[in-house]
Design a protein around this motif. Structure first.
Motif, PDB file in Angstrom:
ATOM      1  N   LYS A 209       0.787  -1.255   0.000  1.00 14.32           N
ATOM      2  CA  LYS A 209       0.000   0.000   0.000  1.00 14.32           C
ATOM      3  C   LYS A 209       0.814   1.298   0.000  1.00 14.32           C
ATOM      4  O   LYS A 209       0.372   2.302  -0.535  1.00 14.32           O
ATOM      5  CB  LYS A 209      -0.987   0.066   1.175  1.00 14.32           C
ATOM      6  CG  LYS A 209      -1.928  -1.122   1.264  1.00 14.32           C
ATOM      7  CD  LYS A 209      -3.102  -0.995   0.301  1.00 14.32           C
ATOM      8  CE  LYS A 209      -4.144  -2.082   0.523  1.00 14.32           C
ATOM      9  NZ  LYS A 209      -3.691  -3.423   0.071  1.00 14.32           N
ATOM     10  N   ARG A 232       8.438  -3.823  -9.822  1.00 12.85           N
ATOM     11  CA  ARG A 232       8.735  -2.614 -10.590  1.00 12.85           C
ATOM     12  C   ARG A 232       7.868  -1.409 -10.221  1.00 12.85           C
ATOM     13  O   ARG A 232       8.405  -0.316 -10.017  1.00 12.85           O
ATOM     14  CB  ARG A 232       8.627  -2.920 -12.075  1.00 12.85           C
ATOM     15  CG  ARG A 232       8.928  -1.717 -12.914  1.00 12.85           C
ATOM     16  CD  ARG A 232       9.068  -2.078 -14.362  1.00 12.85           C
ATOM     17  NE  ARG A 232       8.625  -0.955 -15.142  1.00 12.85           N
ATOM     18  CZ  ARG A 232       7.954  -1.034 -16.259  1.00 12.85           C
ATOM     19  NH1 ARG A 232       7.630  -2.205 -16.753  1.00 12.85           N
ATOM     20  NH2 ARG A 232       7.601   0.030 -16.897  1.00 12.85           N
ATOM     21  N   HIS A 245      14.669  -3.092  -7.539  1.00  8.66           N
ATOM     22  CA  HIS A 245      13.695  -3.586  -8.523  1.00  8.66           C
ATOM     23  C   HIS A 245      14.191  -4.879  -9.181  1.00  8.66           C
ATOM     24  O   HIS A 245      15.203  -4.902  -9.848  1.00  8.66           O
ATOM     25  CB  HIS A 245      13.457  -2.462  -9.548  1.00  8.66           C
ATOM     26  CG  HIS A 245      12.902  -2.890 -10.876  1.00  8.66           C
ATOM     27  ND1 HIS A 245      12.955  -2.091 -11.982  1.00  8.66           N
ATOM     28  CD2 HIS A 245      12.282  -4.011 -11.282  1.00  8.66           C
ATOM     29  CE1 HIS A 245      12.407  -2.708 -13.010  1.00  8.66           C
ATOM     30  NE2 HIS A 245      11.999  -3.884 -12.613  1.00  8.66           N
ATOM     31  N   ALA A 266       3.344 -11.156 -11.905  1.00  7.81           N
ATOM     32  CA  ALA A 266       3.264 -10.922 -13.355  1.00  7.81           C
ATOM     33  C   ALA A 266       4.446 -11.605 -14.035  1.00  7.81           C
ATOM     34  O   ALA A 266       5.513 -11.765 -13.431  1.00  7.81           O
ATOM     35  CB  ALA A 266       3.310  -9.419 -13.644  1.00  7.81           C
ATOM     36  N   GLY A 300      -3.263 -14.824   2.659  1.00  4.51           N
ATOM     37  CA  GLY A 300      -3.574 -13.989   3.812  1.00  4.51           C
ATOM     38  C   GLY A 300      -3.140 -12.555   3.592  1.00  4.51           C
ATOM     39  O   GLY A 300      -2.515 -12.225   2.573  1.00  4.51           O
ATOM     40  N   PHE A 303      -0.419  -7.528   6.107  1.00  5.50           N
ATOM     41  CA  PHE A 303      -0.304  -6.734   7.338  1.00  5.50           C
ATOM     42  C   PHE A 303      -0.424  -7.606   8.586  1.00  5.50           C
ATOM     43  O   PHE A 303       0.011  -7.229   9.660  1.00  5.50           O
ATOM     44  CB  PHE A 303      -1.332  -5.599   7.336  1.00  5.50           C
ATOM     45  CG  PHE A 303      -1.057  -4.626   6.225  1.00  5.50           C
ATOM     46  CD1 PHE A 303      -0.044  -3.693   6.349  1.00  5.50           C
ATOM     47  CD2 PHE A 303      -1.775  -4.689   5.034  1.00  5.50           C
ATOM     48  CE1 PHE A 303       0.244  -2.819   5.304  1.00  5.50           C
ATOM     49  CE2 PHE A 303      -1.495  -3.821   3.990  1.00  5.50           C
ATOM     50  CZ  PHE A 303      -0.483  -2.882   4.114  1.00  5.50           C
TER      51      PHE A 303
HETATM   52  C1  FAD Z   1       7.763  -4.450 -20.640  1.00  4.98           C
HETATM   53  C2  FAD Z   1       7.434  -4.656 -19.194  1.00  4.98           C
HETATM   54  C3  FAD Z   1       8.465  -4.970 -18.308  1.00  4.98           C
HETATM   55  C4  FAD Z   1       8.193  -5.171 -16.948  1.00  4.98           C
HETATM   56  N1  FAD Z   1       9.218  -5.502 -16.113  1.00  4.98           N
HETATM   57  C5  FAD Z   1       8.943  -5.760 -14.793  1.00  4.98           C
HETATM   58  C6  FAD Z   1       9.971  -6.132 -13.888  1.00  4.98           C
HETATM   59  O1  FAD Z   1      11.145  -6.220 -14.250  1.00  4.98           O
HETATM   60  N2  FAD Z   1       9.644  -6.390 -12.596  1.00  4.98           N
HETATM   61  C7  FAD Z   1       8.359  -6.291 -12.132  1.00  4.98           C
HETATM   62  O2  FAD Z   1       8.130  -6.551 -10.939  1.00  4.98           O
HETATM   63  N3  FAD Z   1       7.384  -5.911 -12.955  1.00  4.98           N
HETATM   64  C8  FAD Z   1       7.629  -5.638 -14.272  1.00  4.98           C
HETATM   65  N4  FAD Z   1       6.624  -5.235 -15.090  1.00  4.98           N
HETATM   66  C9  FAD Z   1       5.306  -4.947 -14.488  1.00  4.98           C
HETATM   67  C10 FAD Z   1       4.464  -6.176 -14.264  1.00  4.98           C
HETATM   68  O3  FAD Z   1       3.730  -6.458 -15.448  1.00  4.98           O
HETATM   69  C11 FAD Z   1       3.459  -5.950 -13.118  1.00  4.98           C
HETATM   70  O4  FAD Z   1       2.657  -4.840 -13.422  1.00  4.98           O
HETATM   71  C12 FAD Z   1       4.107  -5.718 -11.759  1.00  4.98           C
HETATM   72  O5  FAD Z   1       5.068  -6.725 -11.478  1.00  4.98           O
HETATM   73  C13 FAD Z   1       3.065  -5.738 -10.691  1.00  4.98           C
HETATM   74  O6  FAD Z   1       3.625  -5.363  -9.465  1.00  4.98           O
HETATM   75  P1  FAD Z   1       2.939  -5.815  -8.101  1.00  4.98           P
HETATM   76  O7  FAD Z   1       2.775  -7.272  -8.090  1.00  4.98           O
HETATM   77  O8  FAD Z   1       3.703  -5.192  -6.990  1.00  4.98           O
HETATM   78  O9  FAD Z   1       1.532  -5.056  -8.132  1.00  4.98           O
HETATM   79  P2  FAD Z   1       0.005  -5.605  -8.492  1.00  4.98           P
HETATM   80  O10 FAD Z   1       0.025  -6.307  -9.751  1.00  4.98           O
HETATM   81  O11 FAD Z   1      -0.804  -4.444  -8.261  1.00  4.98           O
HETATM   82  O12 FAD Z   1      -0.175  -6.694  -7.392  1.00  4.98           O
HETATM   83  C14 FAD Z   1      -0.348  -6.444  -6.024  1.00  4.98           C
HETATM   84  C15 FAD Z   1      -0.647  -7.777  -5.371  1.00  4.98           C
HETATM   85  O13 FAD Z   1      -0.770  -7.590  -3.981  1.00  4.98           O
HETATM   86  C16 FAD Z   1      -1.867  -8.325  -3.494  1.00  4.98           C
HETATM   87  N5  FAD Z   1      -2.343  -7.634  -2.290  1.00  4.98           N
HETATM   88  C17 FAD Z   1      -2.938  -6.411  -2.200  1.00  4.98           C
HETATM   89  N6  FAD Z   1      -3.191  -6.108  -0.920  1.00  4.98           N
HETATM   90  C18 FAD Z   1      -2.742  -7.138  -0.177  1.00  4.98           C
HETATM   91  C19 FAD Z   1      -2.735  -7.429   1.226  1.00  4.98           C
HETATM   92  N7  FAD Z   1      -3.217  -6.553   2.126  1.00  4.98           N
HETATM   93  N8  FAD Z   1      -2.212  -8.602   1.633  1.00  4.98           N
HETATM   94  C20 FAD Z   1      -1.740  -9.508   0.732  1.00  4.98           C
HETATM   95  N9  FAD Z   1      -1.707  -9.279  -0.582  1.00  4.98           N
HETATM   96  C21 FAD Z   1      -2.210  -8.118  -1.041  1.00  4.98           C
HETATM   97  C22 FAD Z   1      -2.876  -8.349  -4.595  1.00  4.98           C
HETATM   98  O14 FAD Z   1      -3.709  -9.481  -4.484  1.00  4.98           O
HETATM   99  C23 FAD Z   1      -1.974  -8.412  -5.836  1.00  4.98           C
HETATM  100  O15 FAD Z   1      -1.726  -9.753  -6.213  1.00  4.98           O
HETATM  101  C24 FAD Z   1       6.864  -5.037 -16.457  1.00  4.98           C
HETATM  102  C25 FAD Z   1       5.845  -4.728 -17.345  1.00  4.98           C
HETATM  103  C26 FAD Z   1       6.100  -4.532 -18.701  1.00  4.98           C
HETATM  104  C27 FAD Z   1       4.975  -4.216 -19.622  1.00  4.98           C
END
Ligand code: FAD
Lengths: 319, 248
Positions: A209, A232, A245, A266, A300, A303
């Motif tokens: 968050k 990222r 990252h 992802a 789960g 937090f």
């Molecule tokens: C060309 C390209 C290159 C990329 N390169 C990278 C890269 O190198 N590295 C990278 O990481 N990403 C990369 N991305 C981005 C990638 O596609 C995802 O968007 C990114 O990894 C998502 O980050 P995230 O999981 O932190 O966020 P989100 O996708 O927003 O996921 C958040 C997660 O947290 C969970 N969550 C939320 N609240 C809670 C809670 N209270 N308790 C438990 N779980 C919770 C949700 O269920 C969700 O699964 C790239 C994208 C593109 C298009």
């Protein structure tokens, strides 16, 4: 002979160097030849002790120009050392220094080079080494087809093997060109375990968050003696520094343990971390794609789970 | 100032990774091709920013590949290159072959600055920049996160083990670029329109040796499947990490 470039920082050897030495010693054993190390610049350590990693000899070029890094100068000196010692296989660690010199060295020595190598060579019918491709989504078996071969060994790809033994140290006198790159400042991140060297990593994503909640992540990392990483968007939003990252467009890591909290998993994220030996995923969404790539999962709320898990780890360690 | 940016064509980051012909070739069926993200987001955009600061800058792009690379070269031109050179090769070659072609362009072009990405996201080599620098006889700074220029001197921040280092070097220089160098952009309408008429020169390759060949590809073994642990029983997770996985 197999020559391992023993990279040093501020006079000290790092984990990746010991991996490269152990790997090079094993390659030498396989080929029935000696493994020898090459050290450039001033070192604070006793070079005989590199024998512990299986090398019989350490060649030391002591010129002070080599205390700061210039890829061109290093390449010139390593090439001369390869020629002077008659080495047929050269091993470097695929760390930041290795990435700067492996390509240059290949071009200078007209020698085949395999970057991000993860296996010992298969020498049954040639010289074939497995490497990471598609950012960890696959591997390629690469045949090195020249007389001299260069292997740039990926981090955490080979276990450090300490043996009995000390190495003979010999000073190698190689004329060193003047450096063209001038180092004007160095900023070390102190007190942290560098991500690429860490055997355990705790990583968090947007599920946390906001940056104000990172204490939870840091506490678990501290309890596990782990380095910190992030997804990222977390780095892009400025919640965490860029050097944390991980993923396809960040740093690729392969620790023994990777704990991912609030990261969806992802494909681009997985690409950089799926070579971790054990993956633990904490996510409140049971459908999060990361669970498919995980060994252990906790469905789960981060937090609640992070503080409880930190407590349990501390209990386990008897703190 | 004259800048050369090396542009590689890679599969989209979401592309399914599969192989054909006895695992000897990447199966590109249905794959979308993009500019290698490190080349586009960091090398190219930083070069464009330098050109925006000094309008006399000439910005060239170079790609080693077949006509199927033209769409991504046009996109790079739409982002801001002045002119592109494609060295026409359709066969698969190794890094040294590719670097030899780029070095030839670099030698003849009189560039002050040559940018590459940190690595390609398909071969993960991190080697082209260093090879080109060695072949041309130029200094090389790899994994740069920041780049400034003042007169004939470049100030470059690069990643080192556990931190960063600031270097000064006189031009010409070869630099490999990664995150921090610039922020990704998308081409605007004017860029897209003008890209259609910008020169894309196709030249034939020079003779160059190949040092390595790919025998075949492998996919990692599939995971055994996740073991779920009740969030109220985390001591069990710690026990498993210690006794079963042996990682703590
Ligand atoms: C060309 C390209 C290159 C990329 N390169 C990278 C890269 O190198 N590295 C990278 O990481 N990403 C990369 N991305 C981005 C990638 O596609 C995802 O968007 C990114 O990894 C998502 O980050 P995230 O999981 O932190 O966020 P989100 O996708 O927003 O996921 C958040 C997660 O947290 C969970 N969550 C939320 N609240 C809670 C809670 N209270 N308790 C438990 N779980 C919770 C949700 O269920 C969700 O699964 C790239 C994208 C593109 C298009």
């Amino acid at each position: 002979m197999v020559l391992i470039f023993a990279d040093q920082t501020d006079g000290q050897f790092k984990k990746t160097t010991f991996e490269a030495l152990s790997y090079g010693a094993k390659v030498a054993e396989q080929l029935g030849v000696h493994a020898e190390a090459l050290v450039l610049g001033t070192v604070n350590e006793n070079l005989n002790s590199l024998g512990k990693y299986g090398v019989t000899k350490v060649h030391h070029v002591r010129n002070e120009v080599l205390n700061s890094f210039d890829a061109q100068v290093y390449t010139q000196v390593i090439s001369e050392a390869v020629k002077a010692t008659g080495a047929k296989v050269v091993v470097v660690a695929h760390n930041n220094t290795g990435r700067a010199i492996a390509g240059r060295l290949s071009a200078r020595l007209k020698a085949a080079m395999v970057p991000a190598a993860v296996s010992l060579p298969d020498t049954t019918g040639g010289f074939i080494v497995k490497k990471v491709v598609f950012s960890g989504k696959a591997f390629a078996n690469v045949s090195l087809n020249t007389d001299i071969k260069i292997i740039s060994l990926n981090m955490n790809a080979f276990k450090i093997a300490a043996v009995e033994g000390t190495a003979e140290v010999s000073v190698l006198d190689i004329p060193v060109e003047a450096a063209k790159v001038k180092v004007v400042a160095t900023n070390k991140v102190t007190g942290e375990i560098p991500l690429t060297e860490a055997t355990r990593v705790v990583s968090a994503g947007r599920g946390l968050k906001g940056p104000e909640n990172w204490g939870l992540v840091e506490n678990l990392a501290k309890a596990l003696n782990a380095a910190l990483a992030c997804s990222r968007p977390v780095a892009d939003s400025g919640w965490r520094p860029h050097h944390e990252h991980v993923g396809q467009t960040g740093i690729a890591i392969a620790p023994n343990l990777y704990v991912a909290a609030g990261i969806s998993g992802a494909i681009q994220h997985l690409a950089g971390v799926n070579r971790s030996k054990v993956i633990v995923v904490i996510n409140k969404d049971p459908e999060a794609p990361f669970f498919k790539a995980a060994d252990y999962g906790v469905v789960g709320d981060v937090f609640e789970v992070l503080p409880k898990l930190t407590d349990e780890v501390q209990k386990f360690k008897g703190v | 100032m004259k800048i050369l940016v090396c542009i590689s064509k890679t599969p989209d980051t979401t592309a399914k990774i599969a192989f054909k012909n006895g695992n000897s070739q990447f199966d590109d069926n249905g794959v979308q091709w993009i500019i290698n993200p490190y080349d586009e987001w960091y090398a190219l955009v930083r070069a464009i920013e330098l050109k925006e600061k000094d309008a006399s800058t000439v910005l060239h792009l170079v790609n080693v590949g077949g006509a199927d690379a033209d769409p991504i070269i046009r996109k790079a031109l739409a982002l801001g290159g002045d002119e592109a050179i494609r060295i026409n090769t359709t066969d698969l070659h190794d890094s040294f072959y590719v670097a030899s072609q780029i070095a030839e362009v670099a030698r003849n072009g009189g560039y002050d600055l040559i940018f590459t990405g940190k690595e390609t996201i398909d071969y993960n080599g991190s080697s082209i920049g260093g090879m080109v620098a060695e072949l041309v006889g130029l200094p090389y700074i790899s994994l740069a996160t920041h780049f400034e220029i003042s007169g004939a001197t470049a100030t470059v921040t690069r990643e080192i083990e556990g931190g960063e280092e600031v270097d000064e070097v006189s031009l010409p220089v070869v630099v490999s670029c990664q995150k921090g160098m610039a922020e990704a952009r998308i081409p605007n309408m004017r860029g897209i329109m003008s890209a259609r008429t910008k020169p894309l020169k196709v030249v034939e390759p020079i003779e160059a040796p190949v040092f390595t060949t790919i025998q075949n590809f492998e996919l990692p073994p599939p995971k055994a499947g996740v073991k779920l642990i009740n969030p109220d029983n985390l001591s069990e997770l710690v026990r498993l990490l210690h006794e079963e996985a042996k990682v703590i």
